[in-house]
Write a protein that holds these residues in place. Structure first.
Motif, PDB file in Angstrom:
ATOM      1  N   ILE A 216     -42.426   9.977  20.044  1.00  0.00           N
ATOM      2  CA  ILE A 216     -41.307   9.608  20.915  1.00  0.00           C
ATOM      3  C   ILE A 216     -40.281  10.727  20.858  1.00  0.00           C
ATOM      4  O   ILE A 216     -39.799  11.075  19.777  1.00  0.00           O
ATOM      5  CB  ILE A 216     -40.630   8.300  20.434  1.00  0.00           C
ATOM      6  CG1 ILE A 216     -41.653   7.166  20.245  1.00  0.00           C
ATOM      7  CG2 ILE A 216     -39.512   7.891  21.403  1.00  0.00           C
ATOM      8  CD1 ILE A 216     -42.339   6.699  21.503  1.00  0.00           C
ATOM      9  N   LYS A 217     -39.956  11.308  22.005  1.00  0.00           N
ATOM     10  CA  LYS A 217     -38.887  12.298  22.041  1.00  0.00           C
ATOM     11  C   LYS A 217     -37.607  11.591  22.460  1.00  0.00           C
ATOM     12  O   LYS A 217     -37.509  11.066  23.570  1.00  0.00           O
ATOM     13  CB  LYS A 217     -39.208  13.423  23.023  1.00  0.00           C
ATOM     14  CG  LYS A 217     -38.068  14.427  23.096  1.00  0.00           C
ATOM     15  CD  LYS A 217     -38.358  15.615  23.966  1.00  0.00           C
ATOM     16  CE  LYS A 217     -37.102  16.500  23.989  1.00  0.00           C
ATOM     17  NZ  LYS A 217     -37.273  17.684  24.810  1.00  0.00           N
ATOM     18  N   ALA A 218     -36.640  11.525  21.545  1.00  0.00           N
ATOM     19  CA  ALA A 218     -35.375  10.849  21.825  1.00  0.00           C
ATOM     20  C   ALA A 218     -34.270  11.895  21.840  1.00  0.00           C
ATOM     21  O   ALA A 218     -33.847  12.380  20.788  1.00  0.00           O
ATOM     22  CB  ALA A 218     -35.110   9.780  20.759  1.00  0.00           C
ATOM     23  N   ALA A 219     -33.814  12.251  23.030  1.00  0.00           N
ATOM     24  CA  ALA A 219     -32.809  13.311  23.174  1.00  0.00           C
ATOM     25  C   ALA A 219     -32.007  13.030  24.443  1.00  0.00           C
ATOM     26  O   ALA A 219     -31.628  11.881  24.678  1.00  0.00           O
ATOM     27  CB  ALA A 219     -33.503  14.661  23.219  1.00  0.00           C
ATOM     28  N   THR A 220     -31.763  14.054  25.253  1.00  0.00           N
ATOM     29  CA  THR A 220     -31.066  13.847  26.528  1.00  0.00           C
ATOM     30  C   THR A 220     -31.854  12.872  27.400  1.00  0.00           C
ATOM     31  O   THR A 220     -31.293  12.042  28.102  1.00  0.00           O
ATOM     32  CB  THR A 220     -30.891  15.195  27.254  1.00  0.00           C
ATOM     33  OG1 THR A 220     -30.213  16.071  26.353  1.00  0.00           O
ATOM     34  CG2 THR A 220     -30.101  15.045  28.524  1.00  0.00           C
ATOM     35  N   GLY A 221     -33.163  12.977  27.331  1.00  0.00           N
ATOM     36  CA  GLY A 221     -34.050  11.997  27.964  1.00  0.00           C
ATOM     37  C   GLY A 221     -34.902  11.355  26.880  1.00  0.00           C
ATOM     38  O   GLY A 221     -34.863  11.776  25.723  1.00  0.00           O
ATOM     39  N   ILE A 222     -35.674  10.335  27.248  1.00  0.00           N
ATOM     40  CA  ILE A 222     -36.581   9.690  26.281  1.00  0.00           C
ATOM     41  C   ILE A 222     -37.978   9.678  26.881  1.00  0.00           C
ATOM     42  O   ILE A 222     -38.177   9.181  27.995  1.00  0.00           O
ATOM     43  CB  ILE A 222     -36.131   8.242  25.968  1.00  0.00           C
ATOM     44  CG1 ILE A 222     -34.700   8.246  25.409  1.00  0.00           C
ATOM     45  CG2 ILE A 222     -37.088   7.588  24.955  1.00  0.00           C
ATOM     46  CD1 ILE A 222     -34.113   6.853  25.242  1.00  0.00           C
ATOM     47  N   GLY A 223     -38.932  10.257  26.145  1.00  0.00           N
ATOM     48  CA  GLY A 223     -40.311  10.293  26.639  1.00  0.00           C
ATOM     49  C   GLY A 223     -41.263  10.065  25.491  1.00  0.00           C
ATOM     50  O   GLY A 223     -40.880  10.154  24.323  1.00  0.00           O
ATOM     51  N   GLU A 325     -51.542   4.097  14.839  1.00  0.00           N
ATOM     52  CA  GLU A 325     -51.396   4.110  13.380  1.00  0.00           C
ATOM     53  C   GLU A 325     -49.969   4.481  13.015  1.00  0.00           C
ATOM     54  O   GLU A 325     -49.450   4.092  11.981  1.00  0.00           O
ATOM     55  CB  GLU A 325     -52.290   5.195  12.763  1.00  0.00           C
ATOM     56  CG  GLU A 325     -53.771   4.955  12.881  1.00  0.00           C
ATOM     57  CD  GLU A 325     -54.553   6.246  12.601  1.00  0.00           C
ATOM     58  OE1 GLU A 325     -54.243   6.930  11.602  1.00  0.00           O
ATOM     59  OE2 GLU A 325     -55.451   6.571  13.387  1.00  0.00           O
ATOM     60  N   ARG A 326     -49.361   5.320  13.861  1.00  0.00           N
ATOM     61  CA  ARG A 326     -48.076   5.894  13.507  1.00  0.00           C
ATOM     62  C   ARG A 326     -47.239   6.089  14.767  1.00  0.00           C
ATOM     63  O   ARG A 326     -47.785   6.361  15.833  1.00  0.00           O
ATOM     64  CB  ARG A 326     -48.342   7.265  12.888  1.00  0.00           C
ATOM     65  CG  ARG A 326     -47.285   7.767  11.962  1.00  0.00           C
ATOM     66  CD  ARG A 326     -47.802   8.978  11.210  1.00  0.00           C
ATOM     67  NE  ARG A 326     -48.762   8.629  10.158  1.00  0.00           N
ATOM     68  CZ  ARG A 326     -49.521   9.506   9.503  1.00  0.00           C
ATOM     69  NH1 ARG A 326     -49.443  10.788   9.785  1.00  0.00           N
ATOM     70  NH2 ARG A 326     -50.347   9.099   8.571  1.00  0.00           N
ATOM     71  N   VAL A 327     -45.927   5.915  14.627  1.00  0.00           N
ATOM     72  CA  VAL A 327     -45.000   6.313  15.685  1.00  0.00           C
ATOM     73  C   VAL A 327     -44.153   7.430  15.095  1.00  0.00           C
ATOM     74  O   VAL A 327     -43.491   7.247  14.066  1.00  0.00           O
ATOM     75  CB  VAL A 327     -44.106   5.134  16.151  1.00  0.00           C
ATOM     76  CG1 VAL A 327     -43.004   5.630  17.075  1.00  0.00           C
ATOM     77  CG2 VAL A 327     -44.950   4.069  16.852  1.00  0.00           C
ATOM     78  N   ILE A 328     -44.226   8.606  15.701  1.00  0.00           N
ATOM     79  CA  ILE A 328     -43.526   9.785  15.190  1.00  0.00           C
ATOM     80  C   ILE A 328     -42.325  10.030  16.099  1.00  0.00           C
ATOM     81  O   ILE A 328     -42.486  10.236  17.294  1.00  0.00           O
ATOM     82  CB  ILE A 328     -44.469  11.001  15.188  1.00  0.00           C
ATOM     83  CG1 ILE A 328     -45.695  10.717  14.301  1.00  0.00           C
ATOM     84  CG2 ILE A 328     -43.731  12.251  14.730  1.00  0.00           C
ATOM     85  CD1 ILE A 328     -46.799  11.756  14.426  1.00  0.00           C
ATOM     86  N   VAL A 329     -41.134   9.965  15.530  1.00  0.00           N
ATOM     87  CA  VAL A 329     -39.924  10.057  16.353  1.00  0.00           C
ATOM     88  C   VAL A 329     -39.321  11.450  16.229  1.00  0.00           C
ATOM     89  O   VAL A 329     -38.969  11.892  15.134  1.00  0.00           O
ATOM     90  CB  VAL A 329     -38.900   8.981  15.945  1.00  0.00           C
ATOM     91  CG1 VAL A 329     -37.700   9.010  16.885  1.00  0.00           C
ATOM     92  CG2 VAL A 329     -39.547   7.593  15.946  1.00  0.00           C
ATOM     93  N   GLY A 330     -39.237  12.157  17.355  1.00  0.00           N
ATOM     94  CA  GLY A 330     -38.677  13.507  17.382  1.00  0.00           C
ATOM     95  C   GLY A 330     -37.518  13.585  18.364  1.00  0.00           C
ATOM     96  O   GLY A 330     -36.976  12.568  18.789  1.00  0.00           O
ATOM     97  N   ILE A 362     -43.579   4.117  10.960  1.00  0.00           N
ATOM     98  CA  ILE A 362     -42.593   4.808  11.799  1.00  0.00           C
ATOM     99  C   ILE A 362     -42.008   5.957  10.976  1.00  0.00           C
ATOM    100  O   ILE A 362     -41.428   5.715   9.921  1.00  0.00           O
ATOM    101  CB  ILE A 362     -41.426   3.869  12.194  1.00  0.00           C
ATOM    102  CG1 ILE A 362     -41.920   2.474  12.585  1.00  0.00           C
ATOM    103  CG2 ILE A 362     -40.541   4.499  13.259  1.00  0.00           C
ATOM    104  CD1 ILE A 362     -42.747   2.414  13.818  1.00  0.00           C
ATOM    105  N   CYS A 363     -42.152   7.191  11.447  1.00  0.00           N
ATOM    106  CA  CYS A 363     -41.615   8.305  10.659  1.00  0.00           C
ATOM    107  C   CYS A 363     -40.976   9.342  11.572  1.00  0.00           C
ATOM    108  O   CYS A 363     -41.156   9.319  12.784  1.00  0.00           O
ATOM    109  CB  CYS A 363     -42.719   8.935   9.816  1.00  0.00           C
ATOM    110  SG  CYS A 363     -43.990   9.715  10.786  1.00  0.00           S
ATOM    111  N   ALA A 364     -40.201  10.232  10.949  1.00  0.00           N
ATOM    112  CA  ALA A 364     -39.539  11.285  11.713  1.00  0.00           C
ATOM    113  C   ALA A 364     -40.516  12.423  11.958  1.00  0.00           C
ATOM    114  O   ALA A 364     -41.417  12.676  11.160  1.00  0.00           O
ATOM    115  CB  ALA A 364     -38.327  11.789  10.950  1.00  0.00           C
TER     116      ALA A 364
END
Ligand SMILES: [Zn+2]
Length: 394
Positions: A216-223, A325-330, A362-364
């Motif tokens: 998950i890219k969480a920044a100016t937009g979310i994708g 298995e994993r959600v990687i949040v960037g 859930i990890c960074a």
């Protein structure tokens, strides 16, 4: 089986070992056995041949590359003449990097400019920087085997262009892939920013040992970049992963995509900036809000954690559908760590089906600032692994 078939089989297996090294970078013999399915004995004998031919050599395993914490000897390709180039078009910068087939970045340049409005100038800048990085890395132009290109919006892969007029208005109608292929004289592939983040994590980061995950890219937009069975999920027209435009509130605020109450209207950068409001008369940028949240400012922490909670509602739906298995949040917001992740995790627990919520970690993300640039390098390196054959020529 005659001698001809045996020779063919041996050549074929040599090729598979070399391909495994290109896809994985430096690897142990056990890693290669896992990737190819060949026996350890066959691999030992093929590696001995490849070493004699000067195509492969041993290196000491480093802490970064040793898998499972085991020290020992690893193998690398000795082909220094072939490289790939990654080009990242952000909203306000162009980045270009060159890497060898052992996944080492040899040189990279970054240039700040208004990419959204000046697409032609951005392509000119990327072309100039392409020449600069390969000169700096002392490699020949003829040694560039491919380039990966990232743009900050959906990609129409059938035509090699931006797939949405509302997200990248300055790039409408521009055939980025064929335009850059002509300028650089190398095969080019194009991908959106969240998919590139997923590729960078899959290749070198938090998704390295994982074949089913959502980035998950969480920044100016979310994708979102979705990896299923080790491959990117792109969907019929390339818009898979547009999680930022999931409807959370049908009567909510109007989104720039034309719908109402999308996740982005409550949790993306502009919504957070609006929520925090002016501090001492001046509006904070998203990067400043992230810095303040990290430093402990309660208003900024609350705005980011509320965004995390909303993102978690949409990600819970994604977990129900693909059971990762994993959600990687960037993305920039991930720099706040648990300020974002803890409420996001809590939302998934509340809203996803129990079995999916309990099994997902859930990890960074490992990469934040360079995620797209490294992802575009990975796109060029992994071209056969991430592409479905019908799209490989784009
Ligand atoms: Zn929207």
């Amino acid at each position: 089986m005659g001698d001809g078939s045996l020779t063919w089989l041996r050549d074929h297996n040599r090729h598979r070992v070399l391909e495994a090294l290109r896809l994985q970078g430096r690897s142990s013999q056990a890693d290669i056995a896992r990737a190819t399915g060949l026996s350890r004995t066959t691999i030992s004998s093929l590696i001995a041949e490849l070493k004699d031919a000067g195509l492969v050599s041993d290196v000491e395993a480093t802490a970064n590359h040793g898998r499972g914490g085991r020290p020992g000897v690893q193998l690398v390709l000795r082909d220094r003449s072939r490289v790939v180039v990654g080009i990242d078009f952000g909203h306000s910068h162009v980045g270009v990097a060159v890497a060898d087939l052992n996944h080492n970045v040899l040189a990279e340049h970054l240039h700040e400019m208004d990419v959204n409005r000046h697409a032609g100038q951005a392509l000119d800048a990327a072309t100039r920087m392409f020449g600069e990085v390969i000169a700096e890395a002392h490699v020949d132009r003829a040694g560039v085997i491919g380039a990966g290109i990232g743009i900050p919006g959906p990609v129409d892969r059938a035509h090699g262009m931006a797939g949405s007029a509302t997200i990248l208005p300055g790039w409408v109608g521009l055939r980025i892939a064929s335009e850059m292929e002509q300028r650089l004289s190398v095969p080019v592939q194009i991908e959106n920013d969240a998919n590139l983040g997923a590729l960078a994590e899959l290749t070198w980061g938090a998704g390295r040992d994982c074949s089913n995950f959502a980035y998950i890219k969480a920044a100016t937009g979310i994708g979102a970049g979705i990896v299923v069975d080790g491959r990117l999920l792109r969907g019929a027209t390339g818009t898979a992963g547009e999680i930022g435009h999931t409807t959370l509130d049908e009567a909510g605020a109007l989104c720039y995509c034309g719908n109402r109450g999308c996740l982005e209207t409550v949790a993306a950068g502009p919504a957070i900036v609006h929520l925090v409001g002016p501090v001492n008369g001046a509006s904070l940028s998203l990067a400043q809000i992230v810095d303040h949240a990290v430093a402990g400012d309660p208003r900024c922490r609350r705005a980011v954690s509320d965004a995390g909670r909303e993102i978690g509602v949409a990600v819970a739906g994604l977990c129900n559908l693909i059971n990762p298995e994993r959600v990687i949040v960037g993305g920039l917001l991930s720099r706040t760590g648990e300020v974002l992740l803890q409420p996001l995790r809590e939302s998934i627990r509340r809203h996803a089906v129990q079995a999916a919520a309990e099994s997902v970690e859930i990890c960074a993300a490992v990469f934040v600032e360079r995620a797209e640039l490294l992802g575009s390098v990975a796109l060029a390196l992994l071209r056969d692994r991430v592409n479905h054959s019908s799209l490989a020529s784009v």
